[in-house]
Structure formats: C-alpha cells, structure tokens
Motif scaffolding. Structure first.
Motif, PDB file in Angstrom:
ATOM      1  N   GLY A 279      -0.047   7.294   1.898  1.00 18.31           N
ATOM      2  CA  GLY A 279      -1.409   7.567   1.427  1.00 18.31           C
ATOM      3  C   GLY A 279      -2.454   7.387   2.513  1.00 18.31           C
ATOM      4  N   GLY A 284      -0.796  12.244   0.804  1.00 20.09           N
ATOM      5  CA  GLY A 284       0.037  11.124   0.384  1.00 20.09           C
ATOM      6  C   GLY A 284       0.663  11.349  -0.969  1.00 20.09           C
ATOM      7  N   PHE A 474      -3.482   4.138  -0.690  1.00 22.33           N
ATOM      8  CA  PHE A 474      -3.602   5.522  -1.155  1.00 22.33           C
ATOM      9  C   PHE A 474      -4.987   5.776  -1.742  1.00 22.33           C
ATOM     10  CE2 PHE A 474      -3.446   8.923  -4.197  1.00 22.33           C
ATOM     11  CZ  PHE A 474      -2.611   9.877  -3.625  1.00 22.33           C
ATOM     12  N   GLY A 478      -5.839   8.346   0.769  1.00 22.70           N
ATOM     13  CA  GLY A 478      -5.249   9.569   0.246  1.00 22.70           C
ATOM     14  C   GLY A 478      -6.311  10.586  -0.125  1.00 22.70           C
TER      15      GLY A 478
END
Length: 550
Positions: A279, A284, A474, A478
């Motif tokens: 991520g 991710g 993340f 991400g």
C-alpha cells in the motif's frame, strides 16, 4: 503435515496465466531464493538489499528450538507458565497465529488502551514478559514493558528475572537489556523486516515459550521452500503473487475469509503483510477480513478478489471448485490451504511477487512514520486538533478534512455516519478504526458487516493503534479511495507509564488524533466518534447504525 494447496478462479487464474510465464522467464523465484535484491527496481535496492533474510531463515532459526525449550523448562520449574508478549505488528501477529492455531495460551499486548493493558496485569507470580522489538524504540512496546515491569516490582518480583527480550543485534534495547541483566536476550536476524519475521526469533521465541511446537513449524516451512524457489509456472508462490498483483484492471480489495482452515487468525497476519508491503505510491492491495455470510461474500464486485483459507487435508480429493461456504458468489478468487509454516512462506513469497508486479518496494513502510510523528508532536505539545464538532448523547462527533461533513443535519451519530458513507467512492472502501479494548469491547466489530451492507462497499475493521502497523500504511500510501470512521473513548481508569511524561490514556488519544490529522492532510474524510462513557457509548453507536438499516 499438510500439503500446500492453491486453486485460482476467474480473474485470479487469468492473471496467473498471463503473468507467471514472464516471471519464470525472469527467473524470479530462483533469484528471490538467491536473495537477488535487484528484483524490485533501482529505487528499492537500498532497502531490499538488507531485507531478504526471510527467504532462508532456517539455519538461524533451528538453534532457537533447543534454547527456547530449555528456557521454558527452567521457567516452568519456577512455576512460571504464563507468557505476556509486548510487541506491535510483525512482532506480535505471527506468534498470536502460531499459538491460537495450536490451542496454546498467549497474552498479546499490542495496545495502548489502558483497560486492555491493565487486564494483562494478573497472575504475575506465573508470568514471564517477552518484549519484542527490532530497536526497542517503538513507543507502544516501550510503554507496555515499563508498565508490566513496574507491576512485577510492586508485586515483589524481580522484573528483570521475568523479562525476555527479542531484538536485533546491537539495538539500543539489546544493550539496555544486557546492562539490566534480563532473563534472556534472543537476537533476531537484522536482515528480516518485522512483517516477514514469522519464522525468526520474533515469531518463534514467544510462541515456543508459550508451548507451541516451533520445530514442526520450521519443518513445515522448509518442506515448501524448494517448491517456492522453482522457476516453474506452477510454482504456487508465483501463481498467488500474480493473482494478487497482476489482475487487469487491478482487483485491489482482497476479501479474506476462513472457509474451514484450522489456522486461527491467519487472515490478520496476511492483512499486515500484504497491506503494509503493497500500500504505497498510490496503489496496493487492501485485505478485508470477513466471516461467512457477510456482505462482501454475497456480491461480485469488479475490484475484489475473494481469498478463502481452507483445510487442505479435509478437502483432499474433493473437487477443486468445491465451495465450503454458501455465500461466495464471486467467480474470481483464491483458495489456499496447508500447514501454517508453509502458508507463512507462501504468502511472503507471493507478496514479494505482487510488489514487483505493482512496481512498489515491498520492504518499506514510508507512511507509517507520519502517524508516529504526529502522535509524538501531540504528546509534546498537546492541543486539540481543528475539527468541526457536535455532541449526541454521550458521543462527541468530530469531522476532519471536510468542513461539510456535519452539515445537512449530520450532527447525530446516525446522520454523521450516513454522511461519511456518502463519501465512499464507487471503487472505494470504508475503514473502521477503534481505539478501544479489542478483548472486552469486541462487540464493536458488529459494525463492520452492518456498514458494508449499508454502503455496498468493502469495510475494514482495525483496532488502534495495532492497525497503524498494518493497514495504516495502505490508508495513507495507497489509492485515495478510503473514508474513515474513527472510534475513541475516554479512559475510565488511566494507567501511568513509569518514567515517562504521559499516561496510556494520553498516548492513545495522541495516536488517534495524530492519525486522523495525517489522514485529513492526505485528503481523506475522517469522522471521529469519541465516547465520553465507554459501555453506553458503544451501545449508542451500535444502535445508531442499526437504525440506518431500518
């Protein structure tokens, strides 16, 4: 010993068929087994060059079996048979899975919630504390160590005789522990990052002291190592990694469910490994852990893969397409099973493969530190974060990042949650982040499937600050498609951290506010529900969400 099994369907199979031949031509598996640090590109080489010891951990890990077994016997002779583990992320998730799957008791301290930490301060006459940290500087682990050692001292027990340390060679905690004369210091391989450390001292020492069969765990992993090192399109590590990171368009929500696996909690370990490794850089894979019958398993979302963790032995001889649940409707997914050691190594290899396909460095975590910095700043100079706020019953409602969050009547808990759900994009997700006691206040997890049904999108649930070392990477690094529901609470009874200028209540509040601010700075919408009274506040939030479904 279970064989390693893997079945791919739909988009997962298509990705493996498309990507595995190129990985074979690239000799990815054999080069990974040889610890070739160039596999992830020039930008990753500095980090990957010092993070590949997990590929072959067996030579360093084997001596631990005898050493840990001997220490366990010594402690048992003294009446010490209860293990409390202070550690975060990779330092606690693997031993928790190992022990839970073996039916062995292990008390895991991976929280700064005063209530959860206080509950571990029992039966001290039978307790040994394992402190696990690569450096020892992790604020949560350092605080937990100080509190438990102080409790030992108050009970008339020499704290150092009951402390076992797992850390890197030459770390500050290593030096301190040796100066203090703690019961034992186990040095881990410094070339292994935390989330890849399941088969090193970080996973093995606490699990072995608690009574798990770590020799068999290593045997299981080693039996899979040769298979995972083969440059062959049928290599399950290449296949799984391609399925995770090679779908086009990317199916970046991994809906993970236990479909008969005896490996308790494996999904949470996979969650950290995959989310924190991939991520970043705006891409991710986000694991979403669900139970049978929950909403993510009843809809076929074009951005999701369903990962079913199965009992390979129970299904041996069954059809490869057989479903062990009635609720999985997605034809795109992964089914995998096998022994725990083999699963650890399979997922580590697959994550390394997925990182290469995604074009990210799977061994760093650039956005984890930002929340730590923000929390430290609030501890040093506490000040309320700027947020729009209102109050409904015993719940304070605060919005970060978007001034309109609480407009249009969203000054009730139900209204604010409904407004937040409207900010979840078509291919986005909602994350629930609860900074409470995950043991005694686990009923908050009922929110996850309810909100998923309401918003029609995947919903993750993370206990803070534990998730900061997992999906927290993340959430910030991400894709910007998340909306965030943070639940915090006042401490009914705070707990001081010895020789530190803050209490656990102050620390967890700083961690929550710091993370909310960092998310808002990244442009993510954040709604914080702060419970002035814990039990009635939890009930009020659960009731408010229930009314939205009516």
């Amino acid at each position: 010993m279970s064989s390693l099994s893997l079945t791919l369907t739909g988009a997962a199979r298509e990705a493996a068929e498309a990507q595995a031949p190129g990985l074979v031509d690239h000799e990815f598996a054999s080069r990974l087994a040889a610890q070739d640090y160039t596999l992830w590109g020039p930008a990753a080489e500095e980090e990957s060059a010092k993070r590949l010891g997990w590929v072959a951990p067996f030579e360093a890990a084997r001596p631990l079996v005898g050493l840990v077994g001997q220490l366990r016997q010594e402690l048992a002779a003294e009446g010490v048979d209860r293990v409390v583990l202070a550690g975060m992320g990779g330092s606690s998730l693997a031993p928790e899975v190992i022990c839970a799957s073996a039916g062995v008791d292990l008390v895991v301290l991976d929280s700064t919630d005063p209530k959860q930490v206080r509950s571990a301060l029992t039966a001290l006459e039978r307790t040994v504390l394992v402190v696990a940290s690569k450096s020892g500087s992790t604020v949560e682990t350092d605080s937990q160590r100080r509190i438990v050692q102080h409790a030992f001292d108050q009970a008339g027990i020499d704290p150092f005789s009951r402390t076992v340390v797992v850390t890197d060679p030459g770390s500050p905690m290593n030096e301190q522990a040796r100066e203090q004369g703690v019961r034992a210091v186990f040095e881990a391989d410094p070339t292994v990052g935390g989330r890849y450390s399941a088969l090193t001292a970080f996973g093995l020492v606490p699990a072995g002291l608690a009574g798990s069969d770590i020799a068999s765990l290593l045997d299981e992993a080693e039996s899979a190592a040769d298979l995972l090192a083969e440059d062959d399109a049928d290599n399950p590590g290449l296949q799984l990694g391609a399925a995770l990171g090679g779908t086009l368009p990317l199916r970046d929500k991994l809906v993970i469910t236990n479909a008969g696996s005896p490996l308790v909690g494996l999904g949470a370990w996979i969650e950290q490994l995959v989310a924190e490794s991939t991520g970043k850089a705006g891409t991710g894979l986000l694991p979403v852990i669900v139970a049978d019958g929950e909403p993510e398993l009843t809809r076929d979302a074009e951005d999701a893969l369903v990962v079913q963790l199965i009992d390979a032995d129970a299904e041996e001889g069954a059809s490869v397409d057989a479903d062990s649940t009635d609720t999985v409707v997605s034809p795109h997914g992964v089914r995998t099973g096998g022994s725990l050691g083999a699963q650890f190594l399979l997922w580590e290899v697959a994550t390394a493969v997925a990182g290469a396909l995604l074009g990210v460095n799977p061994f760093d975590q650039p956005d984890v530190e930002s929340a730590k910095v923000a929390a430290r700043g609030l501890l040093d100079s506490p000040a309320p974060a700027e947020a729009e706020s209102s109050t409904d019953g015993v719940v304070e409602i605060r919005a970060f990042g978007e001034a309109s969050m609480l407009s249009a009547g969203a000054s009730t808990v139900a209204g604010a949650v409904e407004t937040l759900m409207q900010r979840v994009p078509d291919h986005g997700y909602l994350a629930i982040m609860a900074y409470l006691d995950r043991v005694s206040e686990s009923r908050l997890e009922e929110l996850r499937p309810q909100l998923s049904a309401l918003c029609g999108r995947p919903v993750t649930f993370g206990w803070g600050p534990r998730f900061l070392h997992s999906t927290g990477q993340f959430h910030k690094g991400g894709p910007a498609v998340g909306a965030f529901l943070q639940i915090t609470a006042s401490a009914d009874e705070d707990l001081e951290v010895p020789d530190r200028p803050f209490s656990l209540g102050q620390l967890i509040a700083a961690q929550a506010s710091g993370d909310a601010q960092v998310l808002a700075d990244h442009g993510r919408p954040v709604l914080q529900l702060h419970l002035r009274e814990r039990e009635s506040g939890i009930s009020q939030v659960l009731d408010a969400v229930s009314t939205l479904a009516q």
